[in-house]
Scaffold this active site. Structure first.
Site, PDB file in Angstrom:
ATOM      1  N   GLU A   9       0.837  -1.196   0.000  1.00 53.60           N
ATOM      2  CA  GLU A   9       0.000   0.000   0.000  1.00 53.60           C
ATOM      3  C   GLU A   9       0.878   1.256   0.000  1.00 53.60           C
ATOM      4  O   GLU A   9       0.608   2.215  -0.739  1.00 53.60           O
ATOM      5  CB  GLU A   9      -0.885   0.038   1.252  1.00 53.60           C
ATOM      6  CG  GLU A   9      -1.857  -1.125   1.390  1.00 53.60           C
ATOM      7  CD  GLU A   9      -1.265  -2.314   2.152  1.00 53.60           C
ATOM      8  OE1 GLU A   9      -0.062  -2.594   1.977  1.00 53.60           O
ATOM      9  OE2 GLU A   9      -2.015  -2.961   2.915  1.00 53.60           O
ATOM     10  N   ARG A  56      12.206 -22.420  -7.538  1.00 54.53           N
ATOM     11  CA  ARG A  56      13.222 -22.176  -6.500  1.00 54.53           C
ATOM     12  C   ARG A  56      13.231 -20.715  -6.092  1.00 54.53           C
ATOM     13  O   ARG A  56      13.378 -20.387  -4.920  1.00 54.53           O
ATOM     14  CB  ARG A  56      14.613 -22.574  -7.030  1.00 54.53           C
ATOM     15  CG  ARG A  56      14.819 -24.067  -7.130  1.00 54.53           C
ATOM     16  CD  ARG A  56      16.189 -24.395  -7.740  1.00 54.53           C
ATOM     17  NE  ARG A  56      16.300 -25.822  -8.000  1.00 54.53           N
ATOM     18  CZ  ARG A  56      17.209 -26.376  -8.801  1.00 54.53           C
ATOM     19  NH1 ARG A  56      18.117 -25.606  -9.406  1.00 54.53           N
ATOM     20  NH2 ARG A  56      17.228 -27.679  -8.982  1.00 54.53           N
ATOM     21  N   THR A  63      20.734 -37.972  -3.016  1.00 51.84           N
ATOM     22  CA  THR A  63      20.674 -37.186  -4.252  1.00 51.84           C
ATOM     23  C   THR A  63      21.973 -36.417  -4.448  1.00 51.84           C
ATOM     24  O   THR A  63      22.499 -36.323  -5.565  1.00 51.84           O
ATOM     25  CB  THR A  63      19.455 -36.230  -4.206  1.00 51.84           C
ATOM     26  OG1 THR A  63      18.269 -37.020  -4.089  1.00 51.84           O
ATOM     27  CG2 THR A  63      19.366 -35.363  -5.444  1.00 51.84           C
TER      28      THR A  63
END
Lengths: 351, 351
Positions: free
Chosen positions: A56, A193, A205
């Site tokens: 705002e 991401r 991983t």
């Protein structure tokens, strides 16, 4: 165009603006605002980063900079979220709105923050300002779904991302080194991401794929204010993560956290929210960790890319074996093509 | 609208008409035709069933019935496939076209039948008729993809249909009896059945699910000329199929074939095409048979429904284990929503 359609039209612009703040504003929500005078935009802005002015105030400042301050008393302020009414790092927005004497305020979502919820409307009405609430409320609520969860459950919102073959595998035969998904899908993952504060994966991983997990080729431009997301690696044993892993050696290595031996994922997410202000987290893991989070009912949103390939074998995107006691259901899923890959996305309910 | 766009516009209508013959015309292809005079359709038709008149003759008969025969010499005949030029069950269409003195003939696909291929254009040109080929050729070729394979390889075209969870399973936990996919997707499967001459499944599916495999609630109306598709059950041992199975006891039981101990799937498909005129076959099986057909490179088209559910376990849509030596790739896949389910579809290439 009737008054309702007009309101929706301006709110849509405010939503687009708000979206530019995704991934930047935590622990605040992303918010957009547009000031309209006689069907003309005379000021607009969004919340760019925590600590910087609210939407705002940015819209008001923009209107002033454009010499439109004199029009404010005959203008409507559209804002995606109920204006704040208390002093935080910045003074309450209701004060600024009253000071400039806007004729009308239109907002989409109620503020899920219990300290603000529903209060602004009263304050503004008492100051003689017309208030309309709930315009494009669903769309506005969607923007702040992570923030709402942060408020309600005090933990990070988890978006699980997987990229699978049509038969549910995330790996190809060893002779094939290519990615399953194409460039457009991979680029969209970089945008995802950029909209989160952290990317989480498992030690396996990192050992197998040695990923960067950074924002490099996003689909949409990313604000210069955006830092690389935290990279959180969950592992039984920190020493098992190779010292020369990209996550541990690249220029963003101070943004990598290794977390050992997590037994309680809920607690982990609570800590990540409380200690690191991680509002949204992208889970980019193999099937084992994915299954753990699903079992715990802690995947809040699913973004599954399906590459147009049947591999016949390979690592499961979600580890098989036991059924989930509570299945994960996508609410109002959407499908979108990225090149030849299909992205199926939706919020998750467990039942 | 230029001449090219106009041609495409009429051909599109011919394609729509042709599609009404899907599943009905084997061993012929489905074909549609529209006769246009000064931007008005003055006759149209499609090939409704093998043995009945070809599309061109139906369009001509329609034009005659409507009192438009006098306009034919100033008209263009649009037809999705090169008109036939030899006598089969019906006399050659080129003869009828020449007899009625059409000004111009526009067609989409070349006839893949070596006895017809490219011949019509010469015959028509020699008779003083203008010929334009290849209008919306891809779309027209797509319509007759099964027929083309029938011609080239002398076997049935195989459409593999699967309905899986987002993690690639086709079954839910035993406490949940519901279907994975919703009504719209299941209804579309009935339409797929109506577009094929046979549905194939494995003995195990019959023993476990006791399916009807009939057309009951199709998405689109089905021609009264359409018979129920053949139901082909592959099994090691015919005696293992329960005598009270729906496929063996319902009113269409004479449309059920049990095939024992298939060792060569290619030969099976050749026989089904040669002996039963099965141009297209819908493979609605579990993961084991699906994998067998994929291994053999005999899935020609993939129609995969993905329900918005993660089950975490269950039977694989495509049996896991060994990688396919040649992966199955979808060419120009499409994604379409059926209710909350996503259908990913495309022709398959092995590489």
């Amino acid at each position: 165009m009737n008054a309702e359609d007009r309101d929706a039209r301006w709110m849509k612009l405010a939503i687009e603006l708000a979206g530019k703040g995704l991934g930047l504003t935590s622990p605040n929500p992303c918010v957009g605002a547009v000031i309209v005078h006689k069907d003309q935009i005379i000021g607009s802005g969004f919340h760019e980063k925590a600590g910087l002015p609210h939407a705002e105030r940015n819209a008001i400042a923009d209107g002033i900079a454009k010499g439109n301050v004199g029009l404010f008393p005959d203008s409507t302020l559209y804002v995606t979220l109920e204006p704040c009414s208390t002093t935080g790092k910045t003074p309450p927005c209701t004060e600024a709105i009253i000071k400039h004497g806007f004729k009308r305020v239109v907002y989409g979502s109620e503020d899920p923050n219990p300290g603000h919820k529903g209060i602004a409307a009263e304050i503004l009405k008492n100051a003689g300002i017309k208030v309309t609430r709930g315009v494009l409320e669903k769309e506005c609520d969607f923007l702040i779904r992570a923030f709402r969860l942060n408020m309600m459950e005090g933990r990070s919102w988890v978006i699980a991302k997987s990229a699978m073959s049509l038969d549910g595998h995330i790996s190809r035969s060893p002779e094939r080194s290519q990615w399953l998904t194409g460039k457009a899908a991979r680029s969209f993952v970089h945008t995802l991401r950029s909209e989160c504060e952290a990317v989480m994966t498992g030690g396996n991983t990192v050992r197998m794929d040695n990923p960067s997990l950074t924002i490099r080729n996003p689909e949409k431009p990313v604000s210069p204010l955006k830092e690389q997301p935290w990279r959180i690696i969950l592992t039984r044993n920190a020493a098992s993560i190779p010292k020369n892993s990209i996550c541990l050696t690249d220029e963003f290595r101070d943004r990598t956290l290794i977390v050992e031996n997590v037994s309680n994922y809920l607690e982990l997410l609570q800590n990540l929210y409380t200690e690191r202000k991680i509002s949204s987290l992208l889970l980019e893991s193999g099937g084992v960790l994915m299954k753990e989070f699903l079992k715990a009912g802690l995947v809040d949103e699913w973004v599954g890319f399906y590459a147009p390939v049947i591999t016949g074998g390979g690592v499961d995107g979600v580890e098989g074996g036991d059924f989930l006691e509570r299945e994960a259901h996508l609410v109002k899923p959407s499908a979108k093509m990225f090149g030849d890959d299909v992205c199926i996305r939706g919020e998750v309910r467990y039942q």
